[in-house]
Design an enzyme around this catalytic site. Structure first.
Site, PDB file in Angstrom:
ATOM      1  N   ARG A  88     -18.412 -45.111  47.288  1.00 41.23           N
ATOM      2  CA  ARG A  88     -17.204 -44.649  46.353  1.00 41.23           C
ATOM      3  C   ARG A  88     -17.150 -43.233  46.241  1.00 41.23           C
ATOM      4  O   ARG A  88     -16.577 -42.724  45.374  1.00 41.23           O
ATOM      5  CB  ARG A  88     -16.925 -45.565  45.235  1.00 41.23           C
ATOM      6  CG  ARG A  88     -18.408 -45.621  44.367  1.00 41.23           C
ATOM      7  CD  ARG A  88     -17.915 -46.265  42.823  1.00 41.23           C
ATOM      8  NE  ARG A  88     -17.013 -45.606  42.428  1.00 41.23           N
ATOM      9  CZ  ARG A  88     -16.291 -45.692  41.419  1.00 41.23           C
ATOM     10  NH1 ARG A  88     -16.195 -47.221  41.140  1.00 41.23           N
ATOM     11  NH2 ARG A  88     -15.149 -45.018  40.759  1.00 41.23           N
ATOM     12  N   ARG A 127       1.892 -56.147  37.381  1.00 44.94           N
ATOM     13  CA  ARG A 127       1.214 -57.417  37.320  1.00 44.94           C
ATOM     14  C   ARG A 127       1.006 -58.211  35.953  1.00 44.94           C
ATOM     15  O   ARG A 127       0.970 -57.754  34.995  1.00 44.94           O
ATOM     16  CB  ARG A 127      -0.131 -57.044  37.875  1.00 44.94           C
ATOM     17  CG  ARG A 127      -0.950 -57.857  38.670  1.00 44.94           C
ATOM     18  CD  ARG A 127      -2.308 -57.446  38.999  1.00 44.94           C
ATOM     19  NE  ARG A 127      -2.595 -56.515  40.240  1.00 44.94           N
ATOM     20  CZ  ARG A 127      -3.594 -55.790  40.426  1.00 44.94           C
ATOM     21  NH1 ARG A 127      -4.586 -55.640  39.251  1.00 44.94           N
ATOM     22  NH2 ARG A 127      -3.855 -55.153  41.289  1.00 44.94           N
ATOM     23  N   ARG A 161      -3.057 -57.384  31.700  1.00 48.13           N
ATOM     24  CA  ARG A 161      -4.276 -56.958  31.370  1.00 48.13           C
ATOM     25  C   ARG A 161      -4.179 -55.316  31.045  1.00 48.13           C
ATOM     26  O   ARG A 161      -3.571 -54.584  31.493  1.00 48.13           O
ATOM     27  CB  ARG A 161      -5.388 -57.114  32.440  1.00 48.13           C
ATOM     28  CG  ARG A 161      -5.475 -58.315  33.007  1.00 48.13           C
ATOM     29  CD  ARG A 161      -6.672 -58.405  33.889  1.00 48.13           C
ATOM     30  NE  ARG A 161      -6.409 -57.375  35.164  1.00 48.13           N
ATOM     31  CZ  ARG A 161      -7.180 -57.045  35.965  1.00 48.13           C
ATOM     32  NH1 ARG A 161      -8.425 -57.804  36.169  1.00 48.13           N
ATOM     33  NH2 ARG A 161      -7.005 -56.268  36.968  1.00 48.13           N
ATOM     34  N   ARG A 172      -7.047 -44.313  36.602  1.00 43.63           N
ATOM     35  CA  ARG A 172      -7.900 -44.820  37.779  1.00 43.63           C
ATOM     36  C   ARG A 172      -7.449 -43.846  39.333  1.00 43.63           C
ATOM     37  O   ARG A 172      -8.193 -43.908  40.057  1.00 43.63           O
ATOM     38  CB  ARG A 172      -7.718 -46.462  37.927  1.00 43.63           C
ATOM     39  CG  ARG A 172      -8.458 -46.978  37.167  1.00 43.63           C
ATOM     40  CD  ARG A 172      -7.677 -48.565  36.935  1.00 43.63           C
ATOM     41  NE  ARG A 172      -7.946 -49.506  38.045  1.00 43.63           N
ATOM     42  CZ  ARG A 172      -7.377 -50.589  38.250  1.00 43.63           C
ATOM     43  NH1 ARG A 172      -6.337 -50.852  37.367  1.00 43.63           N
ATOM     44  NH2 ARG A 172      -7.606 -51.256  39.443  1.00 43.63           N
TER      45      ARG A 172
END
Ligand SMILES: [Zn+2]
Length: 218
Positions: A88, A127, A161, A172
């Protein structure tokens, strides 16, 4: 085949990784699974990771690299694997190169799933998850429940969420740009990057990826 899958949050990386690994008959090695397995089995690396996480700190690269190395040494990964979430950052990519070189093998491709930034925000922020079963996932635009806010499968309440709020998604994405995107340049210099669009149905993206990997090989 030895493949690294990269792409921003919301690119459907986990879903594609599972399908591709199945199609290619190679294990899907995800960082999330590595952490869960090491922690639940109480390995030394798992204990170290746990200590950092409990202290609210990032798990250092050495720990993640160690877990990936152990996993790649298992028999099912000898002839290939699909890495998802690792490496990553460039430091982890360099460590992976050393590991592979020690084994006398090489990566075949780095599959880069491309999604426009606004699409990522739309995908994630839309979502909705069921409170009764987190496997019941909906999307306000792409997969709306029959009744707003209610799970089709079990009647449970749907919620967003905290991780999926627009603000969190943008943070992010920023982390992805600064830490993970540089590995694409790192691998591009090795001629390994295959970029495909991650737009469209899941099955279409899988087919596109398989085609791209095939032509890359030939
Ligand atoms: Zn439900």
């Amino acid at each position: 085949m030895r493949i690294v899958l990269v792409g921003p949050p919301g690119a459907g990386k986990g879903t594609q990784a599972a399908y591709l690994a199945k199609n290619l008959s190679i294990p899907h090695i995800s960082t999330g699974d590595l952490f869960r397995a090491n922690i639940s089995q109480g390995t030394d690396l798992g204990k170290q990771a746990r200590a950092y996480m409990d202290a609210g700190q990032l798990v250092p690269d050495e720990v993640t690299i160690g877990m990936a190395k152990d996993r790649m040494a298992q028999s099912d990964a000898v002839n290939g694997f699909l890495l998802d979430g690792f490496p990553r950052n460039v430091g982890q990519a360099e460590a992976l190169d050393v590991m592979l070189k020690d084994e006398g093998v090489k990566l075949d491709a780095v599959l880069d799933l491309e999604v426009p930034e606004e699409e990522v925000v739309k995908r994630i922020a839309g979502r909705r998850i069921c409170r009764s079963d987190s496997a019941h996932v909906f999307h306000v635009t792409y997969n709306p429940p029959k009744t707003e806010g209610v799970c089709d499968a079990c009647g449970g309440e749907l919620y967003q969420r905290d991780d999926d709020s627009e603000e969190t998604v943008r943070t992010r994405l920023e982390v992805y740009h600064t830490q993970t995107e540089p590995i694409i340049d790192y691998y591009r210099a090795q001629g390994l990057v295959v970029t495909i669009s991650a737009l469209g149905k899941v099955t279409e993206v899988t087919a596109r990826a398989m085609e791209a990997l095939k032509s890359d090989e030939g």
